[in-house]
Design a protein around this motif. Structure first.
Motif, PDB file in Angstrom:
ATOM      1  N   ALA B 200      26.919  50.594  25.114  1.00  0.00           N
ATOM      2  CA  ALA B 200      28.112  50.603  26.249  1.00  0.00           C
ATOM      3  C   ALA B 200      28.573  49.337  26.743  1.00  0.00           C
ATOM      4  CB  ALA B 200      27.338  51.293  27.524  1.00  0.00           C
ATOM      5  N   PRO B 201      29.552  48.896  26.272  1.00  0.00           N
ATOM      6  CA  PRO B 201      30.252  47.586  26.639  1.00  0.00           C
ATOM      7  C   PRO B 201      30.620  47.586  28.117  1.00  0.00           C
ATOM      8  CG  PRO B 201      31.735  48.658  25.222  1.00  0.00           C
ATOM      9  CD  PRO B 201      30.558  49.647  25.284  1.00  0.00           C
ATOM     10  N   ASN B 202      30.862  46.338  28.763  1.00  0.00           N
ATOM     11  CA  ASN B 202      31.128  46.337  30.245  1.00  0.00           C
ATOM     12  C   ASN B 202      32.542  46.203  30.148  1.00  0.00           C
ATOM     13  OD1 ASN B 202      31.110  45.828  32.958  1.00  0.00           O
ATOM     14  ND2 ASN B 202      31.494  43.582  32.576  1.00  0.00           N
ATOM     15  N   LEU B 203      33.392  46.843  30.837  1.00  0.00           N
ATOM     16  CA  LEU B 203      34.834  46.796  30.815  1.00  0.00           C
ATOM     17  C   LEU B 203      35.247  46.279  32.371  1.00  0.00           C
ATOM     18  CD1 LEU B 203      36.272  50.355  30.130  1.00  0.00           C
ATOM     19  CD2 LEU B 203      35.581  48.614  28.501  1.00  0.00           C
ATOM     20  N   ILE B 204      35.621  45.071  32.308  1.00  0.00           N
ATOM     21  CA  ILE B 204      36.180  44.353  33.649  1.00  0.00           C
ATOM     22  C   ILE B 204      37.311  43.656  33.472  1.00  0.00           C
ATOM     23  CG2 ILE B 204      34.802  42.214  32.888  1.00  0.00           C
ATOM     24  CD1 ILE B 204      33.921  42.092  35.789  1.00  0.00           C
ATOM     25  N   GLY B 205      38.241  43.421  34.492  1.00  0.00           N
ATOM     26  CA  GLY B 205      39.587  42.935  34.627  1.00  0.00           C
ATOM     27  C   GLY B 205      40.487  43.625  35.334  1.00  0.00           C
ATOM     28  N   GLY B 206      41.759  43.285  35.390  1.00  0.00           N
ATOM     29  CA  GLY B 206      42.788  44.049  36.150  1.00  0.00           C
ATOM     30  C   GLY B 206      42.782  45.292  35.337  1.00  0.00           C
ATOM     31  N   PRO B 207      43.596  46.328  35.988  1.00  0.00           N
ATOM     32  CA  PRO B 207      43.991  47.556  35.220  1.00  0.00           C
ATOM     33  C   PRO B 207      44.190  47.688  33.609  1.00  0.00           C
ATOM     34  CG  PRO B 207      45.381  47.533  37.199  1.00  0.00           C
ATOM     35  CD  PRO B 207      44.264  46.313  37.340  1.00  0.00           C
ATOM     36  N   SER B 208      45.384  46.791  33.539  1.00  0.00           N
ATOM     37  CA  SER B 208      45.557  46.733  32.083  1.00  0.00           C
ATOM     38  C   SER B 208      44.735  46.086  31.231  1.00  0.00           C
ATOM     39  CB  SER B 208      46.793  45.563  31.885  1.00  0.00           C
ATOM     40  OG  SER B 208      47.659  45.955  32.787  1.00  0.00           O
ATOM     41  N   ALA B 209      44.052  45.082  31.500  1.00  0.00           N
ATOM     42  CA  ALA B 209      42.767  44.612  30.594  1.00  0.00           C
ATOM     43  C   ALA B 209      41.889  45.580  30.566  1.00  0.00           C
ATOM     44  CB  ALA B 209      42.411  43.307  31.326  1.00  0.00           C
ATOM     45  N   LEU B 227      31.140  50.204  34.078  1.00  0.00           N
ATOM     46  CA  LEU B 227      31.960  49.700  34.912  1.00  0.00           C
ATOM     47  C   LEU B 227      31.606  49.670  36.320  1.00  0.00           C
ATOM     48  CD1 LEU B 227      33.375  52.421  35.977  1.00  0.00           C
ATOM     49  CD2 LEU B 227      35.171  52.033  33.932  1.00  0.00           C
ATOM     50  N   SER B 228      32.238  48.729  37.128  1.00  0.00           N
ATOM     51  CA  SER B 228      31.757  48.535  38.422  1.00  0.00           C
ATOM     52  C   SER B 228      32.944  48.885  39.430  1.00  0.00           C
ATOM     53  CB  SER B 228      31.698  46.873  38.902  1.00  0.00           C
ATOM     54  OG  SER B 228      30.473  46.402  37.999  1.00  0.00           O
ATOM     55  N   PRO B 229      32.860  50.183  40.068  1.00  0.00           N
ATOM     56  CA  PRO B 229      33.799  50.959  40.755  1.00  0.00           C
ATOM     57  C   PRO B 229      34.394  49.846  41.696  1.00  0.00           C
ATOM     58  CG  PRO B 229      32.410  52.532  40.076  1.00  0.00           C
ATOM     59  CD  PRO B 229      31.674  51.147  39.730  1.00  0.00           C
ATOM     60  N   MET B 230      33.469  49.320  42.426  1.00  0.00           N
ATOM     61  CA  MET B 230      33.872  48.359  43.715  1.00  0.00           C
ATOM     62  C   MET B 230      34.596  47.215  43.583  1.00  0.00           C
ATOM     63  SD  MET B 230      33.481  50.685  46.189  1.00  0.00           S
ATOM     64  CE  MET B 230      33.643  49.764  47.484  1.00  0.00           C
ATOM     65  N   VAL B 231      34.038  46.800  42.356  1.00  0.00           N
ATOM     66  CA  VAL B 231      34.978  45.522  41.832  1.00  0.00           C
ATOM     67  C   VAL B 231      36.441  45.708  41.142  1.00  0.00           C
ATOM     68  CG1 VAL B 231      35.064  43.706  39.838  1.00  0.00           C
ATOM     69  CG2 VAL B 231      32.889  44.390  41.202  1.00  0.00           C
ATOM     70  N   LEU B 232      36.514  46.724  40.436  1.00  0.00           N
ATOM     71  CA  LEU B 232      37.656  47.219  39.847  1.00  0.00           C
ATOM     72  C   LEU B 232      38.581  48.167  40.496  1.00  0.00           C
ATOM     73  CD1 LEU B 232      36.469  48.715  36.255  1.00  0.00           C
ATOM     74  CD2 LEU B 232      37.139  46.293  36.907  1.00  0.00           C
ATOM     75  N   GLY B 233      37.882  48.620  41.619  1.00  0.00           N
ATOM     76  CA  GLY B 233      38.485  49.701  42.515  1.00  0.00           C
ATOM     77  C   GLY B 233      38.290  51.086  42.094  1.00  0.00           C
ATOM     78  N   LEU B 234      37.833  51.881  43.000  1.00  0.00           N
ATOM     79  CA  LEU B 234      37.651  53.203  42.799  1.00  0.00           C
ATOM     80  C   LEU B 234      38.738  54.146  42.320  1.00  0.00           C
ATOM     81  CD1 LEU B 234      35.282  54.515  45.990  1.00  0.00           C
ATOM     82  CD2 LEU B 234      34.767  54.550  43.582  1.00  0.00           C
ATOM     83  N   PRO B 235      39.991  53.762  42.672  1.00  0.00           N
ATOM     84  CA  PRO B 235      41.158  54.688  41.955  1.00  0.00           C
ATOM     85  C   PRO B 235      41.298  54.262  40.581  1.00  0.00           C
ATOM     86  CG  PRO B 235      41.635  53.944  44.174  1.00  0.00           C
ATOM     87  CD  PRO B 235      40.353  53.017  43.953  1.00  0.00           C
ATOM     88  N   VAL B 236      41.119  53.153  40.254  1.00  0.00           N
ATOM     89  CA  VAL B 236      41.238  52.691  38.995  1.00  0.00           C
ATOM     90  C   VAL B 236      40.141  53.363  37.937  1.00  0.00           C
ATOM     91  CG1 VAL B 236      41.004  50.824  37.288  1.00  0.00           C
ATOM     92  CG2 VAL B 236      41.838  50.400  39.650  1.00  0.00           C
ATOM     93  N   VAL B 237      38.896  53.535  38.499  1.00  0.00           N
ATOM     94  CA  VAL B 237      38.047  54.375  37.611  1.00  0.00           C
ATOM     95  C   VAL B 237      38.500  55.981  37.436  1.00  0.00           C
ATOM     96  CG1 VAL B 237      35.589  55.376  37.686  1.00  0.00           C
ATOM     97  CG2 VAL B 237      36.158  53.006  38.749  1.00  0.00           C
ATOM     98  N   ALA B 238      39.015  56.285  38.631  1.00  0.00           N
ATOM     99  CA  ALA B 238      39.472  57.768  38.713  1.00  0.00           C
ATOM    100  C   ALA B 238      40.497  57.905  37.336  1.00  0.00           C
ATOM    101  CB  ALA B 238      40.090  58.241  39.940  1.00  0.00           C
ATOM    102  N   GLU B 239      41.704  56.929  37.530  1.00  0.00           N
ATOM    103  CA  GLU B 239      42.519  56.971  36.498  1.00  0.00           C
ATOM    104  C   GLU B 239      42.115  57.045  35.043  1.00  0.00           C
ATOM    105  OE1 GLU B 239      46.386  55.249  37.466  1.00  0.00           O
ATOM    106  OE2 GLU B 239      46.522  54.584  35.460  1.00  0.00           O
ATOM    107  N   LEU B 240      41.195  55.844  34.978  1.00  0.00           N
ATOM    108  CA  LEU B 240      40.410  55.247  33.629  1.00  0.00           C
ATOM    109  C   LEU B 240      40.062  56.552  33.063  1.00  0.00           C
ATOM    110  CD1 LEU B 240      40.022  53.011  31.587  1.00  0.00           C
ATOM    111  CD2 LEU B 240      37.872  52.881  32.984  1.00  0.00           C
TER     112      LEU B 240
END
Lengths: 369, 369
Positions: B200-209, B227-240
């Motif tokens: 499982a690779p780690n996804l990190i960065g802004g939403p586009s990245a 992925l780290s929801p509090m770093v990326l933003g919980l809504p980013v996770v929901a969309e992803l």
């Protein structure tokens, strides 16, 4: 401070005997996450391991621990920077994040406020005094009602009229309709007053929704937006501001400041990620930040240590119009005062008059002393 | 609970005399943000104002306040839900967020874990026992070194091999190279062992990245991501997660749990936004969650109150291989044990053997009792 290190200051509760090993653990926790003895790789030991710069007692069983982490650990990435600063250690109850200083290259990469104080003043057409701001609320107004309230605010001479941060793309008040109504209201009011208020719609949702809203707002002629970095995700803000071309007002929703000191989150991180103006709860309002905390947030926003633009402090939350002179005396004129409830609560038909009173007391203060 | 209300439970420090007005203020703060007397609009009073369901003393000067907010206030939006739950009130030091219950329609809209416990078991090919997991670290390894470590883990029979959450798209270990090396390592190891580990690779960065990384990972055949929801933003996770098609392991970086109870953030919100497996610091490790907190997080993940899939509890952080039986006795087999440092620290040449020992002790426990 080393030119290519991120300097991070923590407040740590520990004993004098345990201090050295606690600081070492803190240093390694944010990056390599292994004890030094397990670091068998030259590159890792040389390039990934930072250093404990200093430890100093600040109270009974409490120490300030300053750590430098190599810039390379952040990979130049806004999200990864948060890991290096306070990723795992945010979970450790004996540690709080007190301060962050990023090296110039990283600050340039993040970019900070694209407009900042100067750009916000240009967009709002205000110099020589503090700015005024207010919020359209409550949630539940229709787009037309929001436009009507916006018109009253604009006629009353408020500089910046923002959506409340909870105004989303609700079925009863769709995003596009609301910003059309509010931009139209400010344009029409300007024909009467000769000066146009800046209306800032609230962007909220997942990243695609927020990008779409930003595009729509820009297309319709908005010059500023509101967003809540801790709700959307700080890295979302950093990406959004790259091509945004509008002033960013950051709202402190979900900031929950107990573990990350509010000074560093609101005063350092929010602007670093691109906020041009940062809304924070003023002392004496309903959110209990101390006067010292508020003053420090304002100072950090106006005089960033990184080579980024100064951002506008926006004290808010329970400020009453009659307190304006007192608040300005404390903050000075490079401030945008945000009053919402204090204008809206009394009655519909006094709205324009109360806005005028607010605008005039800020005008009267001018640059102060 | 009302079918179309969000039920939120707060812990509030106040006095018996002030309780009623404090609860009323808390109710209004998250939505209309004005006192009731200022709500001059019928629609707002009728549709936007929730109700205080109950207040109950839980200790000296401490009360549990349960509030229902109309589902309509959330606009069905993942980001706006956070505002309604704990936006402004996160800034008030007398309040903590203790629990959240969302109505079925909102839970369906958010979607929750797309794989959940069952899907993760299918992807990993594991039934009848707990799962094993480990982390590739430290930051600073090259892609080739990461692949080498991944190979040792896979040969040792670990089920899920995740990137450490701090492995970003670093110049010294580019994202694409790393996942190629690690996927290749698991494929080759499978030719020797007959069973393929999930990398499982780690996804990190802004939403586009993050979206780009997700696409690349999927294209290369990854079946899970970190992925780290509090770093990326919980809504980013929901969309992803909407089109992700890979198992999501959520990492607790930046969770800073003092004000939002860890049970609700990790046990309720993380899965609601789409995490299939939630990593959290196990009791007795270096992050000091209590045994009760850990048990409650696991319970909430496995038996969601919303109509979403059960998510896999992943206790981690300082678990030693010799403690496996004890940890499993506490958690039972619907658990993925994550051991990183405990495998990596001793020495390079014992890595495969230590993984085997870990895998075997989980195998030996089976479904327990």
């Amino acid at each position: 401070m080393n030119g290519d290190a991120v300097e991070i200051v923590y407040r740590v509760r520990t004993s004098a005997e345990a201090l050295e090993s606690r600081a070492e653990a803190l240093l390694l926790e944010q990056t390599v996450e292994l004890p030094r003895s397990a670091l068998r790789w030259d590159f890792v030991r040389r390039e990934m391991v930072g250093r404990v710069v200093s430890t100093a007692p600040v109270g009974e069983g409490e120490y300030r621990v300053t750590i430098e982490q190599p810039e390379a650990t952040t990979g130049g990435d806004p999200a990864q920077l948060l890991n290096v600063v306070f990723g795992n250690s945010s979970l450790q109850p004996d540690v709080e994040l007190e301060d962050v200083r990023v090296p110039p290259a990283l600050a340039r990469a993040l970019g900070g406020p694209r407009f900042g104080i100067a750009g916000l003043r240009t967009v709002a057409g205000v110099s020589g005094r503090a700015l005024t701001a207010t919020a359209i609320k409550p949630m539940g107004l229709s787009a037309q009602q929001a436009g009507g309230m916006c018109r009253a605010f604009a006629l009353g001479g408020i500089d910046v009229i923002k959506d409340d941060h909870g105004l989303a793309d609700h079925a009863f008040c769709p995003f596009g309709e609301r910003i059309r109504a509010c931009l139209d209201a400010t344009a029409r009011a300007a024909q009467e007053t000769g000066r146009r208020s800046v209306y800032a719609p609230n962007l909220i949702g997942g990243p695609s929704a927020v990008m779409r809203q930003a595009e729509e707002a820009r297309g319709l002629g908005a010059r500023a937006v509101v967003l809540s970095p801790m709700v959307l995700g700080l890295p979302v803000v950093a990406e959004l501001v790259r091509d945004l071309g509008m002033v960013v007002l950051a709202h402190p929703a979900l900031v929950g400041v107990r573990r990350i000191h509010p000074e560093v989150l609101l005063g350092v991180l929010f602007p670093l990620y691109g906020a041009d103006a940062v809304i924070y709860p003023n002392a004496g309002g309903r959110f209990s930040f101390s006067r010292e905390t508020c003053a420090e947030i304002a100072r950090l926003l106006r005089t960033p240590r990184s080579a980024i633009a100064p951002a506008m402090p926006v004290p808010a939350g329970g400020i009453r119009p009659e307190r304006v002179p007192e608040v300005l005396a404390a903050y000075g004129a490079d401030t945008m005062l945000l009053i919402g409830g204090g204008l809206i609560e009394p009655a519909e038909d006094t709205l324009v008059a109360r806005c005028r009173q607010f605008a005039e007391s800020v005008q009267a203060f001018g640059y102060g002393r």
